[in-house]
Design a protein around this motif. Structure first.
Motif, PDB file in Angstrom:
ATOM      1  N   GLY A   1       0.859  -1.188   0.000  1.00  0.00           N
ATOM      2  CA  GLY A   1       0.000   0.000   0.000  1.00  0.00           C
ATOM      3  C   GLY A   1       0.892   1.233   0.000  1.00  0.00           C
ATOM      4  N   SER A   2       0.321   2.403  -0.342  1.00  0.00           N
ATOM      5  CA  SER A   2       1.164   3.606  -0.260  1.00  0.00           C
ATOM      6  C   SER A   2       1.362   4.017   1.193  1.00  0.00           C
ATOM      7  CB  SER A   2       0.622   4.746  -1.115  1.00  0.00           C
ATOM      8  OG  SER A   2      -0.763   4.850  -1.009  1.00  0.00           O
ATOM      9  N   ASP A   3       0.610   3.410   2.096  1.00  0.00           N
ATOM     10  CA  ASP A   3       0.866   3.654   3.517  1.00  0.00           C
ATOM     11  C   ASP A   3       2.288   3.234   3.917  1.00  0.00           C
ATOM     12  OD1 ASP A   3      -1.580   4.763   4.102  1.00  0.00           O
ATOM     13  OD2 ASP A   3      -2.498   2.887   4.740  1.00  0.00           O
TER      14      ASP A   3
ATOM     15  N   TYR B   1      -5.315  13.524   4.517  1.00  0.00           N
ATOM     16  CA  TYR B   1      -5.261  12.085   4.817  1.00  0.00           C
ATOM     17  C   TYR B   1      -4.632  11.846   6.194  1.00  0.00           C
ATOM     18  CZ  TYR B   1      -4.212   7.121   4.202  1.00  0.00           C
ATOM     19  OH  TYR B   1      -4.130   5.767   4.362  1.00  0.00           O
TER      20      TYR B   1
ATOM     21  N   TYR C   1      -0.536  10.439   7.520  1.00  0.00           N
ATOM     22  CA  TYR C   1       0.721  11.196   7.657  1.00  0.00           C
ATOM     23  C   TYR C   1       0.960  11.481   9.147  1.00  0.00           C
ATOM     24  CZ  TYR C   1      -0.948  12.380   2.920  1.00  0.00           C
ATOM     25  OH  TYR C   1      -1.476  12.330   1.657  1.00  0.00           O
TER      26      TYR C   1
ATOM     27  N   ASN D   1      -7.724  14.248   0.120  1.00  0.00           N
ATOM     28  CA  ASN D   1      -8.688  13.490   0.899  1.00  0.00           C
ATOM     29  C   ASN D   1      -8.803  14.162   2.266  1.00  0.00           C
ATOM     30  OD1 ASN D   1     -10.154  11.589   2.292  1.00  0.00           O
ATOM     31  ND2 ASN D   1      -8.618   9.967   2.193  1.00  0.00           N
TER      32      ASN D   1
ATOM     33  N   ASP E   1       1.003  13.335  -2.707  1.00  0.00           N
ATOM     34  CA  ASP E   1       0.233  12.089  -2.665  1.00  0.00           C
ATOM     35  C   ASP E   1      -0.866  12.158  -3.732  1.00  0.00           C
ATOM     36  OD1 ASP E   1      -1.380   9.918  -2.077  1.00  0.00           O
ATOM     37  OD2 ASP E   1      -1.261  10.195   0.092  1.00  0.00           O
TER      38      ASP E   1
ATOM     39  N   ALA F   1      -2.943   9.612  -4.707  1.00  0.00           N
ATOM     40  CA  ALA F   1      -3.743   8.381  -4.628  1.00  0.00           C
ATOM     41  C   ALA F   1      -4.956   8.438  -5.570  1.00  0.00           C
ATOM     42  CB  ALA F   1      -4.200   8.146  -3.184  1.00  0.00           C
ATOM     43  N   TYR F   2      -5.498   9.646  -5.775  1.00  0.00           N
ATOM     44  CA  TYR F   2      -6.752   9.782  -6.543  1.00  0.00           C
ATOM     45  C   TYR F   2      -6.546  10.433  -7.908  1.00  0.00           C
ATOM     46  CZ  TYR F   2      -8.602   8.652  -1.972  1.00  0.00           C
ATOM     47  OH  TYR F   2      -8.867   8.017  -0.777  1.00  0.00           O
TER      48      TYR F   2
ATOM     49  N   THR G   1      -1.179   4.686  -6.014  1.00  0.00           N
ATOM     50  CA  THR G   1      -1.628   3.407  -5.446  1.00  0.00           C
ATOM     51  C   THR G   1      -2.479   2.625  -6.440  1.00  0.00           C
ATOM     52  OG1 THR G   1      -2.892   2.412  -3.639  1.00  0.00           O
ATOM     53  CG2 THR G   1      -3.659   4.544  -4.393  1.00  0.00           C
TER      54      THR G   1
ATOM     55  N   SER H   1      -4.928   0.965  -5.138  1.00  0.00           N
ATOM     56  CA  SER H   1      -6.111   0.739  -4.304  1.00  0.00           C
ATOM     57  C   SER H   1      -7.363   1.446  -4.798  1.00  0.00           C
ATOM     58  CB  SER H   1      -5.850   1.230  -2.875  1.00  0.00           C
ATOM     59  OG  SER H   1      -4.818   0.504  -2.278  1.00  0.00           O
ATOM     60  N   LYS H   2      -7.214   2.462  -5.642  1.00  0.00           N
ATOM     61  CA  LYS H   2      -8.381   3.301  -5.968  1.00  0.00           C
ATOM     62  C   LYS H   2      -8.849   3.032  -7.402  1.00  0.00           C
ATOM     63  CE  LYS H   2      -7.648   5.015  -1.889  1.00  0.00           C
ATOM     64  NZ  LYS H   2      -8.506   4.692  -0.758  1.00  0.00           N
TER      65      LYS H   2
ATOM     66  N   ARG I   1      -2.918  -4.555  -1.708  1.00  0.00           N
ATOM     67  CA  ARG I   1      -1.955  -3.684  -1.039  1.00  0.00           C
ATOM     68  C   ARG I   1      -0.725  -3.435  -1.916  1.00  0.00           C
ATOM     69  NH1 ARG I   1      -3.994  -1.039   0.661  1.00  0.00           N
ATOM     70  NH2 ARG I   1      -2.672  -0.257   2.336  1.00  0.00           N
TER      71      ARG I   1
HETATM   72  C1  LIG Z   1      -4.679  10.251   0.100  1.00  0.00           C
HETATM   73  C2  LIG Z   1      -4.398   8.830   0.393  1.00  0.00           C
HETATM   74  N1  LIG Z   1      -3.143   8.402   0.349  1.00  0.00           N
HETATM   75  C3  LIG Z   1      -2.824   7.122   0.602  1.00  0.00           C
HETATM   76  C4  LIG Z   1      -3.809   6.216   0.926  1.00  0.00           C
HETATM   77  C5  LIG Z   1      -3.383   4.801   1.256  1.00  0.00           C
HETATM   78  O1  LIG Z   1      -3.666   3.980   0.224  1.00  0.00           O
HETATM   79  P1  LIG Z   1      -3.072   2.497   0.137  1.00  0.00           P
HETATM   80  O2  LIG Z   1      -2.248   2.241   1.366  1.00  0.00           O
HETATM   81  O3  LIG Z   1      -4.255   1.620   0.035  1.00  0.00           O
HETATM   82  O4  LIG Z   1      -2.231   2.511  -1.117  1.00  0.00           O
HETATM   83  C6  LIG Z   1      -5.135   6.607   0.999  1.00  0.00           C
HETATM   84  C7  LIG Z   1      -6.191   5.649   1.369  1.00  0.00           C
HETATM   85  O5  LIG Z   1      -7.325   5.929   1.507  1.00  0.00           O
HETATM   86  C8  LIG Z   1      -5.435   7.955   0.723  1.00  0.00           C
HETATM   87  O6  LIG Z   1      -6.689   8.427   0.797  1.00  0.00           O
END
Ligand SMILES: Cc1ncc(COP(=O)(O)O)c(C=O)c1O
Length: 363
Positions: free
Chosen positions: A85-87, A112, A115, A160, A185, A187-188, A212, A214-215, A223
């Protein structure tokens, strides 16, 4: 290109760190007999719904997968880090640059949550430069918050939970004038009618872009997240990551998914159309009933809206929706988000149900 000394920013003890060297990294030749990694030579004999070959450790640097991702993104593999995941890169960047109880990061709430959580786990200081009321970056405030201890600035675009893109000029101003690392970031980003910051990596050695699967790619359970940065920075992330952070099921499945780019583009198109429909519907409720006070335009796969507390507080509407089996995200305790709910764009049918229920509740 911006002048930049990465090694001056990295925690000094990590500059000289001897990373764990896994069996799969030590031996790079061709062999028939692998007795070097304490693996089981036998794949499980019973049916797990997975292919053979999972008894062996996966490629720790995911070379084949990075090549494929790099081709899609127009980026050389040495600029790509893959995380659970990007986490995971969020956490690793904090560990790479920030000394606990000494260093700081800047975040721009509402944003988000991870962080701040990752920083708190590490005892890293968190400075907040709140977004302006229109959710744009307050660049002057960011620079007021910068101190000699500030190592990272996290910017999220589209953000986000607010859904808006940050202005490119604002992000550039931060990149140009901050001596530390700027994490953008994205992600979207696949849902946005805007360019990624990826092409700017060559110009800004202090830029890290996060994306990511994930979206837009619909693979949250696998992940897989990416950090893109200078080859030098990626080398350091590789040094401090767990050896086999991306499991083989994920590497294989994402590799297959990458052959389905057209299907993914189509899915994104549907979700963006659905977002527009939901936005229009929320505006309609706002104008016709007043139950909704504010709808925020979104460049992501969710919409933030505020309730009118004369009818329902966000807490009350959240509760009423859950009673009907619909779960949205209550963001009303976030700064600038009083009475705000965040609605993910669902399937056509899920969105229809949401609209039906909200319409009933608004009468
Ligand atoms: C802005 C942002 N960054 C990172 C993530 C983490 O995404 P993931 O760990 O699923 O790649 C999310 C998840 O909702 C997010 O909203």
């Amino acid at each position: 290109m911006k002048k930049f000394d990465l090694s001056a920013l990295i925690r000094p003890h990590l500059l000289a760190l001897a990373p764990y060297s896994s069996a799969r990294q030590d031996f790079k030749g061709v062999a028939n007999v692998f007795l070097d990694a304490n693996e089981n030579p036998y794949s499980l004999p019973f049916e797990l719904g997975i292919d053979e070959g999972y008894n062996r450790y996966p490629d720790p640097l995911q070379v084949a997968l990075k090549k494929k991702i790099g081709k899609l993104k127009g980026i050389a593999p040495e600029h790509i880090f893959l995380g659970n995941g990007s986490d995971e890169p969020i956490d690793l960047l904090l560990r790479l640059f920030c000394q606990p109880q000494k260093d700081e990061i800047i975040i721009t709430p509402p944003t988000y949550g991870m962080y701040a959580v990752s920083a708190a786990i590490q005892e890293v200081g968190i400075k907040k430069a709140y977004l302006k009321p229109d959710f744009s970056l307050d660049v002057a405030e960011i620079f007021r918050q910068v101190s000699p201890q500030t190592k990272l600035i996290f910017l999220c675009s589209p953000n986000n939970p607010t859904g808006n893109l940050l202005a490119k000029e604002d992000i550039l101003q931060v990149l140009e004038n901050f001596e530390g690392i700027v994490v953008v970031d994205e992600a979207y980003i696949d849902f946005a009618a805007a360019d990624s910051f990826l092409p700017l990596l060559a110009q800004y050695p202090n830029l890290v872009v996060l994306q990511t699967f994930s979206k837009a790619w619909g693979l949250a359970a696998l992940r897989l997240g990416m950090a893109y940065a200078s080859a030098e920075l990626i080398t350091f992330l590789n040094k401090i990551k767990p050896p086999y952070n991306i499991n083989l099921l994920t590497q294989n499945a994402v590799s297959k998914a990458l052959d389905k780019e057209n299907e993914v583009r189509h899915c994104i198109q549907i979700l963006v159309e659905e977002r527009k429909k939901l936005e229009n519907f929320l505006y309609q409720i706002k104008n016709q009933t007043g139950v909704i006070a504010e709808v925020y335009p979104s460049a992501a796969n969710f919409i933030l809206f505020k309730t009118n507390p004369d009818y329902f507080s966000a807490d009350t509407l959240y509760q009423k929706l859950t009673e009907k089996g619909i779960v949205v995200r209550n963001r009303s305790r976030e700064p600038l988000c009083q009475n705000a709910l965040r609605l993910s764009v669902g399937s056509v049918e899920e969105n229809r149900l949401f609209c039906q229920v909200l319409e009933q509740l608004s009468q």
